[in-house]
Design an enzyme around this catalytic site. Sequence first.
Site, PDB file in Angstrom:
ATOM      1  CB  SER A   6      -0.925   0.008   1.222  1.00  0.00           C
ATOM      2  OG  SER A   6      -0.164   0.140   2.403  1.00  0.00           O
ATOM      3  CB  SER A  11       4.138  -4.182   2.606  1.00  0.00           C
ATOM      4  OG  SER A  11       3.955  -3.308   3.674  1.00  0.00           O
ATOM      5  CG  PHE A  12      -2.052  -4.176   1.497  1.00  0.00           C
ATOM      6  CD1 PHE A  12      -3.174  -4.310   2.295  1.00  0.00           C
ATOM      7  CD2 PHE A  12      -2.200  -4.334   0.119  1.00  0.00           C
ATOM      8  CE1 PHE A  12      -4.421  -4.586   1.736  1.00  0.00           C
ATOM      9  CE2 PHE A  12      -3.435  -4.614  -0.452  1.00  0.00           C
ATOM     10  CZ  PHE A  12      -4.553  -4.744   0.365  1.00  0.00           C
ATOM     11  CG  ASP A  38      10.887  -2.859   6.696  1.00  0.00           C
ATOM     12  OD1 ASP A  38      10.428  -1.707   6.725  1.00  0.00           O
ATOM     13  OD2 ASP A  38      10.331  -3.807   6.110  1.00  0.00           O
ATOM     14  CG  HIS A  92       8.890  -1.765   3.455  1.00  0.00           C
ATOM     15  ND1 HIS A  92       8.518  -2.736   4.371  1.00  0.00           N
ATOM     16  CD2 HIS A  92       7.755  -1.469   2.754  1.00  0.00           C
ATOM     17  CE1 HIS A  92       7.236  -3.019   4.223  1.00  0.00           C
ATOM     18  NE2 HIS A  92       6.746  -2.269   3.254  1.00  0.00           N
TER      19      HIS A  92
END
Length: 275
Positions: free
Chosen positions: A34, A103-104, A225, A253
């Site tokens: 996201s 991630s998301f 991260d 990240h």
Amino acid sequence: MSDAGRGRTVQALDLDTNYHDQGTGAPVVLLHGSGPGVSAWTNWKRVIPVLADEFRVIAPDMAGFGYTERRADLAYDMKLWVKHLIGILDALGIGKASLIGNSFGGSLSLAAAARFPDRFERIVLMGTPCDKFAMTPGLRAGWDYTPSRDAMRQAMVHFPYDPAFITPELVEDRYQASLIPGAQEGLRKLLAKPAEEGETILSGIPESVVAGIEHPTLVLHGREDRVIPVEMGIRLARAMPHADLHMFGKCGHWVQAERFDPFVELARKHLRGGA
């Protein structure tokens, strides 16, 4: 505005869903993260053709992101995204797929595998949260972003360990994606509103849920991260019964960008069944 992220369109959950589809092997679905300017294309455009020499690689814009249709009546939450993902698989005639979630997209991978375990084979997670954690400045930057090239560059400084990864091309790609009508307004609906004072506590998929996910899983996380702390990856790897963890040093990240070659090698090996 560039249309580089436009791919094919399929109807899923009654939404015109934008997706990219390359290769002819076992199906692997790439799920984006996201944040401002995020789409399947901005997350995965280097990865898609490389993995497509061995797998059928599908990278959709999930509801609320990229070029997928936005609808004012939809309440964006994990239940909706799981339904949308299953709808995409059904529309493409895919009974079972492996997942790579960023991630998301990692949280979505976990939620989907927990809810529909028979639809998924193997999982790769990158920079994925687990249980409760405090909102980081990197996540806060997504809420604060107002579209401009300078603002996009500033929003991205939290993501890689080495700022050299924030190239003019990447800034332009994500800036252009952030100009898609409704994109930033939609993003603010998806993200938790930061608290006016003190920490904002966010929730990944609960540890009690991930502990029941039996799929072979590869957890990848950058040691540095600053968006999703590396402790999240460690927690996931400890909780999941069939998980391996690879921590990348001097990496933030963006595992798939900052460690592109080893990421592809590790993902291939895992998706093949560890052979």
